[in-house]
Design an enzyme around this catalytic site. Structure first.
Site, PDB file in Angstrom:
ATOM      1  N   ASP A 327       1.093  -1.142  -0.050  1.00 37.31           N
ATOM      2  CA  ASP A 327       0.072  -0.627   0.508  1.00 37.31           C
ATOM      3  C   ASP A 327       0.824   1.151  -0.396  1.00 37.31           C
ATOM      4  O   ASP A 327       2.063   1.510   0.053  1.00 37.31           O
ATOM      5  CB  ASP A 327      -0.623   0.409   1.224  1.00 37.31           C
ATOM      6  CG  ASP A 327      -2.054   1.344   1.461  1.00 37.31           C
ATOM      7  OD1 ASP A 327      -1.846   1.844  -0.008  1.00 37.31           O
ATOM      8  OD2 ASP A 327      -2.580   1.327   2.366  1.00 37.31           O
ATOM      9  N   ASN A 681      37.144 -36.124   8.902  1.00 33.92           N
ATOM     10  CA  ASN A 681      35.970 -35.098   8.768  1.00 33.92           C
ATOM     11  C   ASN A 681      35.884 -33.068   9.811  1.00 33.92           C
ATOM     12  O   ASN A 681      35.486 -32.523   9.578  1.00 33.92           O
ATOM     13  CB  ASN A 681      35.153 -35.761   8.570  1.00 33.92           C
ATOM     14  CG  ASN A 681      33.895 -35.646   8.976  1.00 33.92           C
ATOM     15  OD1 ASN A 681      33.226 -34.328   7.384  1.00 33.92           O
ATOM     16  ND2 ASN A 681      32.726 -35.713   9.267  1.00 33.92           N
TER      17      ASN A 681
END
Length: 839
Positions: A327, A681
């Site tokens: 708006d 890892n």
């Protein structure tokens, strides 16, 4: 056992007794005791984010659980030292994820508390604002326009109360509610004395006693049956598919490796542990933690820019948004509506029009709005001789507000509202000289004035009145046979920097669509002031006559939607989505809830009505499009950093593990022991933990980007292959050129694997040559630390425990050369990859 009668069939006073409460509500102590008894007023219990739950969550992956089981088996049957090392690495990795996710969760909880939805209740006989989840049966709630209904309630008092029940009954129009007693068999949609959780007040006011909360409400029962979930975003869907894809690859690879190793007569338990350790390396088990950290970090940065994220997954949609619907009031304009003039039918200034408008604005008790505030502050009148008798609140169907006032011997109804809607109930008009004429005689003149004001960008309301004799109550049917008095001319100037802001959005690839209830002339004038030339306007009546197919072809080209009814907003958004756009909708009104739900990103403001804030994904602490511009940048930054982790997990890590799996087939020994695979890892995870803080190149936030699983797959294959080529080169050099022993092979391969996987982060984090794009201090430091620790690790006492040994200088120099060649090859591959693949 006989069921008690439903609450809508019980008188209000009796219901208060049954709930052991009073008309002035519960005491604070009673409410606390009931909250403990009934639980929080939530449809789904809050996700527990306590320390223990988060910690356990780090170890719930099936692969981790199987690995822990196999480690336990190894502890009993084989080598307790190795088993203890593997267990330690798994726990350290889990604690790393837990620590990061815990801080992310705490940050998000603090941000959500800023935009918490509250309800007004009577506590200890006085009104108090409390969080909706603390509402309990027996609470007396105070309801006003825009407020949400916090539980299933029985109306105690009401004044022109209209409630939107569309979420529960599908009824399009608001339903009037009042005090009463109804038959037990009354259908849900006709229970006019009952209010339902999940609905909201459109107009009027009321007091009601809460009978049911949470899952016991009608809405709770429906959501429990349907197991309602928030719609999955593109980002969530992409992450889920990516996870499934990696799991499938991992599963096939692990089963094959285990089977082949057993076939080659290697120890079964060692082969099983090696396969599981590979699975841990292949699975991006840090992905959930990395995503949480990235999104929480993004949410914190956005909060600093006055943007609060209610649903973290919407950040990605925010970044990929390419259309924003809004708006104009308060967003594009200053939001401080000012009254320019009060004019009679002839267009001359009128004291009477101003007085009647002031009476209407002064005595209205509906939801707060800037127009009434503008009238009240423009000029104040002495109303000591006036007294309010009654009121018909504004609603979005009538678009009028009527107030009945008494003055001396007259009862006057004054109506103010949208000009066409006020004219529709008028049969006469009063000229500037006080003469009454037929409305038809001046209708053309009125229309001329309206067009003149609208062309100048002014909003125009109508004022009318009717003498009600001695009546002290008015109904909607009384809005007829009225006398039109004049105009209220209002203006709300555009924000000074709005042209620049719209340009910034355009530069980011986000187009603005204005959706307004104002007429097309006002909308066209305002859009011209904002630098939008050759405005393409679609009006509400045009939209009403358009088929969905026709709208689909025109909706993208339109800049402004004027004279739009509340129920048409959702249709516009759905059409834009069907046209392939990611649509954001910015709204703060009662009639914006359905549009906020329909949009990919629902954006509201902290000052919005409750129902709009509840429906929004993102809440702005300041109603300003420039705040949104920064939010879009942050959304894209967060998405870009999440994608970096995905790239890292699918390039070096995946390539290394894939190479190791292949090497295990032709080597007479395992290329790395299970504990060494897990250490590799863990070491490569450290730099990735700092991704959330990384800088993002300008071109990465310059346009909307969406999750593309095909492009990620191509990236994985391309860079995974490059990684594997250099891995196999390392194997060949170590075995055939340097004639490495198994211990030297594993040490050399560990060094190459960890250092290359850490340094490749600096290459693939940017599309530019890595030396021209600076990483964040945290990422660079973490990468450097991992490289240094890895290089000195074989020379420490810990090396022997992990099965590593010291390497001659020739080995170190050779591994260093291979890593350098790998980084150069990756840089060249990156250049060619981004020329062909857009991601």
């Amino acid at each position: 056992m006989e069921q008690p009668p439903p609450f809508w069939s019980i008188p209000a006073t009796e219901m208060l007794q049954q709930l052991h409460t009073a008309k002035n509500g519960l005491t604070a102590d009673e409410a606390k005791e009931r909250l403990a008894r009934y639980g929080s007023n939530l449809l789904t219990p809050k996700k527990r984010s306590d320390v223990f739950t988060l910690l356990l969550g780090q170890f719930k992956s099936p692969i981790i659980l199987i690995l822990l089981f196999a480690t336990g088996l190894s502890f009993v049957l084989h080598d307790p030292v190795d088993a203890f090392i593997i267990l330690t690495i798994v726990v350290v990795s889990g604690l790393l994820g837990f620590w990061q996710e815990r801080s992310a969760t705490n940050a998000v909880e603090k941000l959500l508390a800023i935009v918490q939805i509250k309800a007004a209740v009577l506590r200890d006989g006085s009104p108090a604002e409390i969080p909706v989840e603390e509402i309990v049966p027996g609470d007396v709630v105070i309801l006003n326009a825009g407020g949400i209904i916090p539980g299933d309630c029985l109306v105690q008092e009401s004044k022109d109360l209209f409630v939107d029940e569309a979420t529960l009954t599908g009824e399009t129009y608001p339903v009037e509610k009042s005090v009463g007693v109804l038959a037990a068999a009354t259908p849900l949609g006709q229970r006019t004395n009952a209010l339902w959780m999940g609905t909201h007040v459109v107009s009027g006011s009321a007091q009601a006693v809460v009978v049911q909360t949470g899952k016991q409400t009608e809405f709770g029962k429906v959501s429990e049956r349907l197991k309602l979930r928030p719609q999955e975003t593109d980002f969530e869907r992409g992450i889920r598919r990516f996870g499934y894809f990696l799991m499938e690859v991992t599963l096939v690879l692990v089963i094959a490796i285990f089977a082949i190793n057993v076939y080659l007569a290697r120890p079964v338990l060692d082969s099983f542990l090696f396969s599981l350790a590979l699975a841990v390396g292949l699975t991006p088990q840090l992905l959930p933690a990395i995503i949480s950290i990235n999104l929480a970090h993004g949410a914190k940065r956005m909060a600093q820019g006055k943007v609060i994220v209610k649903r973290l997954a919407s950040i990605e949609n925010f970044g990929s948004m390419n259309v924003i619907c809004s708006d104009k009031t308060g967003t594009l304009t200053e939001g401080a509506v000012r009254l320019r003039s009060a004019l009679d039918v002839d267009g001359a200034p009128s004291e009477k029009v101003l007085l009647y408008a002031y009476l209407n604005a002064f005595y209205e008790t509906g939801f707060a709005n800037p127009i009434d505030e503008a009238i009240r502050t423009h000029r104040q009148f002495d109303l000591s001789g006036y007294q309010k008798q009654d009121e018909i609140p504004y609603d979005f169907l009538r678009k009028r507000l009527s107030v009945l006032v008494s003055h001396e011997d007259t009862h006057l109804m004054v109506t103010k509202g949208a000009l066409p809607n006020v004219l529709a109930v008028c049969s006469a008009a009063e000229t500037g000289g006080g003469t009454l004429v037929e409305i038809a005689a001046v209708r053309e003149r009125i229309q001329g004035h309206l067009e003149e004001f609208s062309t100048q960008g002014f909003r125009t309301l109508g004022v009318a009145y009717r003498n009600m004799g001695t009546g002290s109550v008015i109904h909607k049917t009384d809005e007829a046979g009225m006398t039109f008095l004049g105009f209220l001319v209002l203006f709300d100037p555009p924000k000074p920097d709005i042209v620049k802001t719209i340009g910034s959005l355009k530069d980011l690839g986000v187009s603005l669509k204005i959706i307004t209830g104002d007429n097309r002339l006002v909308a066209a004038s305002v859009s011209r002031q904002m630098g939008v030339s050759n405005t393409r306007i679609i009006t509400g009546p045009d939209l009403h006559q358009m088929s969905d197919g026709a709208l689909l072809t025109q909706v993208v080209a339109a800049d402004v939607f004027a004279e739009i009814e509340p129920n048409q907003k959702e249709r516009i958004i759905l059409a834009l989505q069907k046209a392939g756009n990611v649509v954001g909708y910015m709204g703060d009104g009662i009639n914006d809830a359905s549009a906020l739900h329909a949009a990919d990103v629902g954006i509201s403001v902290d000052s919005a009505v409750d129902v709009a804030k509840e429906a929004a994904d993102i809440v702005l602490l300041e109603k300003d499009l420039s705040v949104l511009v920064q939010g879009v940048r942050e959304g894209r930054t967060t998405f870009a950093n999440t994608l970096k982790y995905v790239f890292m997990a699918t390039s070096a890590n995946f390539g290394n593990m894939f190479s190791m799996a292949g090497a295990s087939l032709f080597l007479s020994f395992l290329p790395l022991l299970p504990k060494q695979v897990l250490l590799t890892n863990l070491m490569t995870d450290f730099p990735e933990m700092t991704i959330a803080t990384d800088r993002v190149d300008t071109e990465m936030v310059a346009y909307p980007r969406r999750w593309d699983i095909k492009a990620i797959r191509k990236f994985m294959i391309t860079f995974g292959l490059v990684s594997s080529v250099f891995d196999y080169l390392t194997f060949g050099v170590l075995l055939f050129l340097l004639h490495a022993t198994p211990e030297q092979f594993r040490t050399g391969w560990f060094l190459e694997s960890v250092v290359s996987a850490s340094l490749i982060v600096l290459v693939i984090r940017s599309r530019k040559p890595f030396f021209t794009s600076r990483p964040s201090k945290s990422l660079f430091t973490a990468t450097l630390l991992v490289v240094i620790v890895t290089l000195i690790f074989p020379f420490t006492p810990l090396a022997r425990i992990f099965g590593f040994g010291r390497l001659p200088i020739s080995f170190l120099l050779t591994v260093g050369l291979i890593i350098t060649l790998y980084l150069i090859a990756a840089e060249i591959t990156k250049r060619f990859f981004y020329r062909k693949v857009k991601i």
